[in-house]
Design a protein around this motif. Structure first.
Motif, PDB file in Angstrom:
ATOM      1  N   ARG A 250      -0.874   5.205  -1.764  1.00  0.00           N
ATOM      2  CA  ARG A 250      -1.198   3.925  -1.117  1.00  0.00           C
ATOM      3  C   ARG A 250      -2.297   3.177  -1.862  1.00  0.00           C
ATOM      4  O   ARG A 250      -2.210   1.957  -2.046  1.00  0.00           O
ATOM      5  CB  ARG A 250      -1.631   4.187   0.328  1.00  0.00           C
ATOM      6  CG  ARG A 250      -1.977   2.913   1.094  1.00  0.00           C
ATOM      7  CD  ARG A 250      -2.333   3.221   2.528  1.00  0.00           C
ATOM      8  NE  ARG A 250      -2.732   2.014   3.251  1.00  0.00           N
ATOM      9  CZ  ARG A 250      -3.095   2.010   4.533  1.00  0.00           C
ATOM     10  NH1 ARG A 250      -3.083   3.146   5.229  1.00  0.00           N
ATOM     11  NH2 ARG A 250      -3.459   0.877   5.112  1.00  0.00           N
ATOM     12  N   GLU A 251      -3.324   3.886  -2.300  1.00  0.00           N
ATOM     13  CA  GLU A 251      -4.419   3.226  -3.016  1.00  0.00           C
ATOM     14  C   GLU A 251      -3.939   2.625  -4.331  1.00  0.00           C
ATOM     15  O   GLU A 251      -4.350   1.518  -4.705  1.00  0.00           O
ATOM     16  CB  GLU A 251      -5.557   4.210  -3.271  1.00  0.00           C
ATOM     17  CG  GLU A 251      -6.297   4.636  -2.009  1.00  0.00           C
ATOM     18  CD  GLU A 251      -7.474   5.551  -2.324  1.00  0.00           C
ATOM     19  OE1 GLU A 251      -7.732   5.791  -3.525  1.00  0.00           O
ATOM     20  OE2 GLU A 251      -8.119   6.017  -1.374  1.00  0.00           O
ATOM     21  N   HIS A 252      -3.080   3.352  -5.018  1.00  0.00           N
ATOM     22  CA  HIS A 252      -2.536   2.818  -6.270  1.00  0.00           C
ATOM     23  C   HIS A 252      -1.738   1.551  -6.013  1.00  0.00           C
ATOM     24  O   HIS A 252      -1.835   0.579  -6.777  1.00  0.00           O
ATOM     25  CB  HIS A 252      -1.643   3.863  -6.941  1.00  0.00           C
ATOM     26  CG  HIS A 252      -2.385   5.048  -7.453  1.00  0.00           C
ATOM     27  ND1 HIS A 252      -1.743   6.198  -7.891  1.00  0.00           N
ATOM     28  CD2 HIS A 252      -3.725   5.274  -7.601  1.00  0.00           C
ATOM     29  CE1 HIS A 252      -2.653   7.077  -8.300  1.00  0.00           C
ATOM     30  NE2 HIS A 252      -3.854   6.538  -8.119  1.00  0.00           N
TER      31      HIS A 252
ATOM     32  N   HIS B 262      14.411   6.125 -13.387  1.00  0.00           N
ATOM     33  CA  HIS B 262      13.770   7.266 -12.728  1.00  0.00           C
ATOM     34  C   HIS B 262      12.482   7.676 -13.427  1.00  0.00           C
ATOM     35  O   HIS B 262      12.244   8.851 -13.692  1.00  0.00           O
ATOM     36  CB  HIS B 262      14.735   8.443 -12.643  1.00  0.00           C
ATOM     37  CG  HIS B 262      14.356   9.424 -11.577  1.00  0.00           C
ATOM     38  ND1 HIS B 262      14.983  10.635 -11.440  1.00  0.00           N
ATOM     39  CD2 HIS B 262      13.398   9.383 -10.612  1.00  0.00           C
ATOM     40  CE1 HIS B 262      14.441  11.307 -10.440  1.00  0.00           C
ATOM     41  NE2 HIS B 262      13.484  10.555  -9.915  1.00  0.00           N
ATOM     42  N   HIS B 263      11.643   6.678 -13.771  1.00  0.00           N
ATOM     43  CA  HIS B 263      10.295   6.905 -14.298  1.00  0.00           C
ATOM     44  C   HIS B 263      10.280   7.656 -15.633  1.00  0.00           C
ATOM     45  O   HIS B 263       9.271   8.232 -16.013  1.00  0.00           O
ATOM     46  CB  HIS B 263       9.441   7.678 -13.280  1.00  0.00           C
ATOM     47  CG  HIS B 263       9.581   7.165 -11.882  1.00  0.00           C
ATOM     48  ND1 HIS B 263       9.005   5.991 -11.463  1.00  0.00           N
ATOM     49  CD2 HIS B 263      10.258   7.660 -10.804  1.00  0.00           C
ATOM     50  CE1 HIS B 263       9.321   5.786 -10.194  1.00  0.00           C
ATOM     51  NE2 HIS B 263      10.084   6.780  -9.766  1.00  0.00           N
TER      52      HIS B 263
ATOM     53  N   ALA C  69       2.870   7.845 -12.785  1.00  0.00           N
ATOM     54  CA  ALA C  69       1.451   8.133 -12.615  1.00  0.00           C
ATOM     55  C   ALA C  69       0.953   9.058 -13.711  1.00  0.00           C
ATOM     56  O   ALA C  69       1.725   9.822 -14.316  1.00  0.00           O
ATOM     57  CB  ALA C  69       1.213   8.768 -11.246  1.00  0.00           C
ATOM     58  N   THR C  70      -0.322   9.005 -13.964  1.00  0.00           N
ATOM     59  CA  THR C  70      -0.945   9.883 -14.954  1.00  0.00           C
ATOM     60  C   THR C  70      -0.797  11.346 -14.531  1.00  0.00           C
ATOM     61  O   THR C  70      -0.957  11.677 -13.361  1.00  0.00           O
ATOM     62  CB  THR C  70      -2.439   9.544 -15.097  1.00  0.00           C
ATOM     63  OG1 THR C  70      -2.562   8.167 -15.467  1.00  0.00           O
ATOM     64  CG2 THR C  70      -3.103  10.418 -16.142  1.00  0.00           C
ATOM     65  N   GLY C  71      -0.482  12.204 -15.469  1.00  0.00           N
ATOM     66  CA  GLY C  71      -0.430  13.630 -15.198  1.00  0.00           C
ATOM     67  C   GLY C  71       0.916  14.156 -14.756  1.00  0.00           C
ATOM     68  O   GLY C  71       1.059  15.359 -14.531  1.00  0.00           O
TER      69      GLY C  71
ATOM     70  N   SER D 167       0.950   3.113 -15.603  1.00  0.00           N
ATOM     71  CA  SER D 167       0.484   4.110 -14.647  1.00  0.00           C
ATOM     72  C   SER D 167      -0.323   3.417 -13.548  1.00  0.00           C
ATOM     73  O   SER D 167      -0.062   2.275 -13.213  1.00  0.00           O
ATOM     74  CB  SER D 167      -0.374   5.149 -15.377  1.00  0.00           C
ATOM     75  OG  SER D 167      -1.560   4.541 -15.902  1.00  0.00           O
ATOM     76  N   GLU D 168      -1.319   4.118 -13.002  1.00  0.00           N
ATOM     77  CA  GLU D 168      -2.217   3.515 -12.020  1.00  0.00           C
ATOM     78  C   GLU D 168      -3.408   2.826 -12.675  1.00  0.00           C
ATOM     79  O   GLU D 168      -4.193   2.155 -12.004  1.00  0.00           O
ATOM     80  CB  GLU D 168      -2.701   4.565 -11.017  1.00  0.00           C
ATOM     81  CG  GLU D 168      -3.644   5.614 -11.594  1.00  0.00           C
ATOM     82  CD  GLU D 168      -2.928   6.707 -12.389  1.00  0.00           C
ATOM     83  OE1 GLU D 168      -3.616   7.649 -12.823  1.00  0.00           O
ATOM     84  OE2 GLU D 168      -1.693   6.616 -12.561  1.00  0.00           O
TER      85      GLU D 168
END
Length: 435
Positions: free
Chosen positions: A44-46, A369-370, A394-396, A420-421
């Motif tokens: 949500r924050e991202h 699909h990312h 997202a990172t990682g 990413s974020e």
């Protein structure tokens, strides 16, 4: 009087694991046309960070690739911030609704919010201020896809906007075989099923009837062999018309929710779902967006990856730098894929046929699909040489983008940028051309 220049911008916003693209077309004199593709993240924050970078007061058209949480979780927040006029999404047929429900069950249960959406999808959008809900059926696997020719719209129906307010914006939706509109929420919105061959033209900075920007959505067929196996395993739980591509009836949805409330039936359907989820099958819409007529001589393009010298160290978000050092202009177009399956022959061949004349114009391609290794075939990669590939992840994430896919893309000489974020990972393309 000279024709004004048209300015188009497309940005893939940094929302981590998910998808949120925003685009604008304007001549700086007329009302701008704005659109978005997907609107969600698993964090949500991202997502809120990405949403803060969207300064539009309205979205003319929101395209929804499919209804996985990481692609739709932000729609409510977006609708609270801006007016969304039209939503275009894959047709919510019986198969699609079943997959949405089973995906939710697999993720922890059929929550009240999901059940509410399944019971009345059009009403859910109407309650959030959407004026039009348009469904595009998945492609017919028994019929070869019609290649889209931007210079030929003969035989297409013009899909009107709201009857009360006339045209919803400076754009025209064309479709072959569209159905009649139905009112939603006592006339607050309209719902309609379009044909699988649909396109949208934007009329800004142009003489009447001479569009400047083109959007072409397409939902590829679902693999028939997997659908047949799913039906066989489900036995008599599903109705005879389960494979129909028409929008599902409310009676079907009621029955589906009842089946999922029964422990035995629920277990049977979840076992069936493993047949599909194991193959990463999705009903997902792709979207082509670009100038209606490509002209390298009269087009100026700026891309995020062109902000760095080819011979210098790449930006930290560039996972791979294109082998081609020259900034080759292909046509100023962008192609999104959601979670489309571009690996299985039956689906990718139809997808390639539909976009046959448009792929040579693509500058930016969003990996399905990312950046999953199982979602794209080398045949598709070969068609997209000299194109920058985006991985929205997202990172990682160890498999998004997948190291094996990066190896395949590197061997093909493709460039890859990860959105990413990180706010600095935003990828943008700006196109200016004569109208």
């Amino acid at each position: 009087m000279p024709t004004p220049s048209v300015f188009a911008s497309i940005r893939q916003l940094p929302i981590g694991q998910g998808g949120f693209l925003v685009g604008e077309v304007t001549d700086r004199h007329s009302e701008a046309f704005t659109y978005a593709f997907d609107c969600g993240s698993i964090n949500r924050e991202h997502f809120e960070q990405g949403l803060s970078l969207c300064s539009y007061e309205k979205i003319d058209v929101l395209f929804v690739s499919h209804l996985d949480l990481d692609h739709i979780s932000g729609i409510e927040a977006l609708a609270a911030q801006v007016q969304i006029n039209t939503v275009i999404l894959p047709c919510l047929d019986a198969l699609h609704l079943t997959l949405i429900a089973l995906e939710a069950m697999n993720a922890g249960g059929l929550r009240l919010s999901v059940r509410s959406f399944l019971q009345d999808p059009a009403g859910w959008f109407a309650d959030r201020g959407v004026k039009q809900i348009l469904h595009i059926p998945r492609g017919d696997s028994a019929v070869e896809a019609e290649p889209f020719n931007p210079d030929d719209s003969s035989g297409d129906d013009i899909v009107a906007g709201s009857e009360e307010e006339g045209s919803l914006g400076p754009y025209t939706i064309r479709s072959k075989g569209s159905g009649q509109p139905k009112t939603v929420r006592a006339g607050a919105a309209q719902e309609r099923v379009l044909g699988e061959e649909t396109s949208i033209t934007v009329d800004i900075g142009q003489a009447v009837g001479s569009p400047c920007w083109l959007l072409v959505p397409y939902v590829h067929p679902f693999p028939e062999a997997d659908l047949s196996e799913f039906r066989t395993l489900a036995g008599k739980l599903l109705p005879a018309n389960f494979s129909d591509r028409a929008i599902a009836s409310k009676s079907f949805t009621t029955k589906l929710i009842k089946l999922l409330a029964d422990e035995s039936d629920r277990k049977t359907l979840k076992r069936c779902y493993k047949v599909l989820s194991g193959n990463h099958n999705k009903i997902s819409m792709s979207l082509y967006a670009g100038p209606h007529s490509a002209s390298e001589e009269e087009m100026e393009i700026r891309r995020s990856d062109w902000s760095f010298p080819w011979t210098a160290i790449a930006a930290r978000h560039q996972l791979l730098v294109s082998r081609n050092r020259y900034r080759k202009v292909r046509g100023g177009a962008w192609l999104c894929t959601g979670d489309a399956d571009l690996n299985v022959l039956e689906t990718r061949s139809q997808w390639l046929r539909r976009y046959r004349y448009l792929i040579p114009r693509v500058e930016v391609f969003v990996l399905p699909h990312h950046g999953s290794n199982n979602s794209i075939h080398d045949e598709v990669i070969d068609h997209l040489k000299d194109v920058v590939m985006l991985a929205c992840a997202a990172t990682g994430r160890s498999k998004h983008p997948h190291p094996l896919l990066l190896g395949r893309l590197g061997a093909a000489g493709s460039g890859v940028w990860q959105v990413s974020e990180d706010p600095e990972s935003t990828f943008a393309m700006h196109v200016e051309f004569n109208g």
